[in-house]
Design a protein around this motif. Structure first.
Motif, PDB file in Angstrom:
ATOM      1  N   GLU A 112       0.859  -1.185   0.000  1.00 32.92           N
ATOM      2  CA  GLU A 112       0.000   0.000   0.000  1.00 32.92           C
ATOM      3  C   GLU A 112       0.892   1.231   0.000  1.00 32.92           C
ATOM      4  O   GLU A 112       1.800   1.341   0.829  1.00 32.92           O
ATOM      5  CB  GLU A 112      -0.915   0.030   1.225  1.00 32.92           C
ATOM      6  CG  GLU A 112      -1.959  -1.069   1.276  1.00 32.92           C
ATOM      7  CD  GLU A 112      -3.148  -0.860   0.344  1.00 32.92           C
ATOM      8  OE1 GLU A 112      -3.132   0.088  -0.467  1.00 32.92           O
ATOM      9  OE2 GLU A 112      -4.094  -1.662   0.440  1.00 32.92           O
ATOM     10  N   VAL A 114       0.794   4.991   0.773  1.00 34.51           N
ATOM     11  CA  VAL A 114      -0.092   5.819   1.591  1.00 34.51           C
ATOM     12  C   VAL A 114      -0.394   7.142   0.894  1.00 34.51           C
ATOM     13  O   VAL A 114       0.490   7.824   0.398  1.00 34.51           O
ATOM     14  CB  VAL A 114       0.538   6.071   2.978  1.00 34.51           C
ATOM     15  CG1 VAL A 114      -0.289   7.052   3.796  1.00 34.51           C
ATOM     16  CG2 VAL A 114       0.692   4.744   3.717  1.00 34.51           C
ATOM     17  N   ASP A 122      -4.635   2.227   5.591  1.00 35.23           N
ATOM     18  CA  ASP A 122      -3.401   1.511   5.237  1.00 35.23           C
ATOM     19  C   ASP A 122      -2.579   1.146   6.468  1.00 35.23           C
ATOM     20  O   ASP A 122      -1.990   0.068   6.531  1.00 35.23           O
ATOM     21  CB  ASP A 122      -2.539   2.362   4.303  1.00 35.23           C
ATOM     22  CG  ASP A 122      -3.174   2.558   2.935  1.00 35.23           C
ATOM     23  OD1 ASP A 122      -4.118   1.824   2.595  1.00 35.23           O
ATOM     24  OD2 ASP A 122      -2.725   3.469   2.207  1.00 35.23           O
ATOM     25  N   ARG A 123      -2.514   2.056   7.452  1.00 37.91           N
ATOM     26  CA  ARG A 123      -1.648   1.843   8.619  1.00 37.91           C
ATOM     27  C   ARG A 123      -2.287   0.996   9.711  1.00 37.91           C
ATOM     28  O   ARG A 123      -1.574   0.413  10.530  1.00 37.91           O
ATOM     29  CB  ARG A 123      -1.267   3.187   9.219  1.00 37.91           C
ATOM     30  CG  ARG A 123      -0.400   4.040   8.326  1.00 37.91           C
ATOM     31  CD  ARG A 123      -0.169   5.397   8.934  1.00 37.91           C
ATOM     32  NE  ARG A 123       0.534   6.302   8.041  1.00 37.91           N
ATOM     33  CZ  ARG A 123       0.345   7.600   8.006  1.00 37.91           C
ATOM     34  NH1 ARG A 123      -0.533   8.175   8.819  1.00 37.91           N
ATOM     35  NH2 ARG A 123       1.014   8.351   7.156  1.00 37.91           N
ATOM     36  N   TRP A 127      -3.769  -3.240   7.735  1.00 37.53           N
ATOM     37  CA  TRP A 127      -2.673  -3.936   8.416  1.00 37.53           C
ATOM     38  C   TRP A 127      -3.229  -5.132   9.195  1.00 37.53           C
ATOM     39  O   TRP A 127      -2.723  -6.247   9.106  1.00 37.53           O
ATOM     40  CB  TRP A 127      -1.979  -2.941   9.342  1.00 37.53           C
ATOM     41  CG  TRP A 127      -0.786  -3.430  10.077  1.00 37.53           C
ATOM     42  CD1 TRP A 127       0.503  -3.446   9.638  1.00 37.53           C
ATOM     43  CD2 TRP A 127      -0.755  -3.955  11.403  1.00 37.53           C
ATOM     44  NE1 TRP A 127       1.335  -3.953  10.608  1.00 37.53           N
ATOM     45  CE2 TRP A 127       0.586  -4.273  11.701  1.00 37.53           C
ATOM     46  CE3 TRP A 127      -1.727  -4.192  12.371  1.00 37.53           C
ATOM     47  CZ2 TRP A 127       0.966  -4.810  12.921  1.00 37.53           C
ATOM     48  CZ3 TRP A 127      -1.346  -4.736  13.591  1.00 37.53           C
ATOM     49  CH2 TRP A 127      -0.010  -5.040  13.842  1.00 37.53           C
ATOM     50  N   TYR A 138       3.547  -7.628   4.144  1.00 41.86           N
ATOM     51  CA  TYR A 138       2.818  -6.376   3.932  1.00 41.86           C
ATOM     52  C   TYR A 138       3.802  -5.219   3.997  1.00 41.86           C
ATOM     53  O   TYR A 138       4.527  -5.074   4.979  1.00 41.86           O
ATOM     54  CB  TYR A 138       1.736  -6.220   5.011  1.00 41.86           C
ATOM     55  CG  TYR A 138       0.875  -4.992   4.887  1.00 41.86           C
ATOM     56  CD1 TYR A 138       0.405  -4.543   3.665  1.00 41.86           C
ATOM     57  CD2 TYR A 138       0.511  -4.272   6.021  1.00 41.86           C
ATOM     58  CE1 TYR A 138      -0.402  -3.426   3.564  1.00 41.86           C
ATOM     59  CE2 TYR A 138      -0.311  -3.151   5.938  1.00 41.86           C
ATOM     60  CZ  TYR A 138      -0.755  -2.736   4.697  1.00 41.86           C
ATOM     61  OH  TYR A 138      -1.563  -1.621   4.601  1.00 41.86           O
ATOM     62  N   VAL A 140       4.111  -1.015   3.674  1.00 48.00           N
ATOM     63  CA  VAL A 140       3.437   0.280   3.655  1.00 48.00           C
ATOM     64  C   VAL A 140       4.477   1.313   3.228  1.00 48.00           C
ATOM     65  O   VAL A 140       5.509   1.462   3.884  1.00 48.00           O
ATOM     66  CB  VAL A 140       2.847   0.637   5.037  1.00 48.00           C
ATOM     67  CG1 VAL A 140       2.202   2.019   5.005  1.00 48.00           C
ATOM     68  CG2 VAL A 140       1.843  -0.418   5.480  1.00 48.00           C
TER      69      VAL A 140
END
Length: 198
Positions: A112, A114, A122-123, A127, A138, A140
């Motif tokens: 992802e 951001v 996203d965070r 998650w 994963y 970010v």
């Protein structure tokens, strides 16, 4: 207040189900399903975001092992009420031109990038949901002075949650989910060759 179009009303009291997205041609592009609610990406995409996703796809396609593919902006059916659309995935699913979604066990990596409107999802939300679905890796990607910073997470199978595996600036080198080596500063064309501020 204006009336919502008929297609925006959920078909049942529990909200929308993952399969409903394929029957909503009126929905805006990049519509996600989170906990039975439709989430629309309404803000215009920034050039930085689009260029970074494209450059990451190119970099990863050059490094994925045989039998894996890199795709962008495809949904993952995590369960019957969640079908998020990550910016990028690495999948072991065979190519099917008519495919509209992936199952979690077909995905080895989700990325992802951001944006201001997606930061919370996203965070935190994604998650947790990607971990609960068993997706092993994963990433970010955040923006720091116009340059990408990648927060890498790996699934801890004993707890079913992600653990931090590192924060990467300048270069991303990882042995999993396959050997990865990416010059992060070269991903954004306007900043190629530019040094990071210390």
């Amino acid at each position: 207040m204006s009336e919502l179009p008929d297609w925006m009303y959920p078909p049942r009291a529990e909200g929308w189900f993952a399969e409903d997205l394929d029957r909503l041609p009126q929905a805006p592009r990049h519509t996600e399903l989170i906990d039975g609610a439709l989430v629309f990406m309404m803000s215009p995409q920034r050039w930085w975001h689009g260029e970074l996703v494209t450059d990451l796809v190119i970099a990863l396609r050059a490094q994925v092992p045989e039998g894996s593919r890199v795709g962008r902006e495809m949904t993952i059916r995590l369960d019957k009420r969640n079908r998020p659309e990550p910016d990028l995935i690495v999948t072991v699913a065979p190519y099917d031109p008519d495919r509209t979604l992936f199952a979690p066990d077909e995905v080895s990596l989700v990325v992802e990038v951001v944006s201001p409107e997606s930061a919370h999802r996203d965070r935190t939300v994604k998650w947790r949901k990607y971990a609960e679905a068993g997706i092993p890796h994963y990433w970010v990607v955040e923006e720091e002075n116009d340059l990408p910073v990648v927060h890498v997470h790996e699934l801890d199978c004993s707890t079913g949650a992600y653990v931090a595996a590192g924060i990467f600036r300048e270069r991303l080198e990882r042995p999993v989910p396959f050997p990865v080596d990416i010059d992060l500063d070269a991903l954004v064309p306007a900043r190629k060759g530019q040094k990071r501020a210390d």
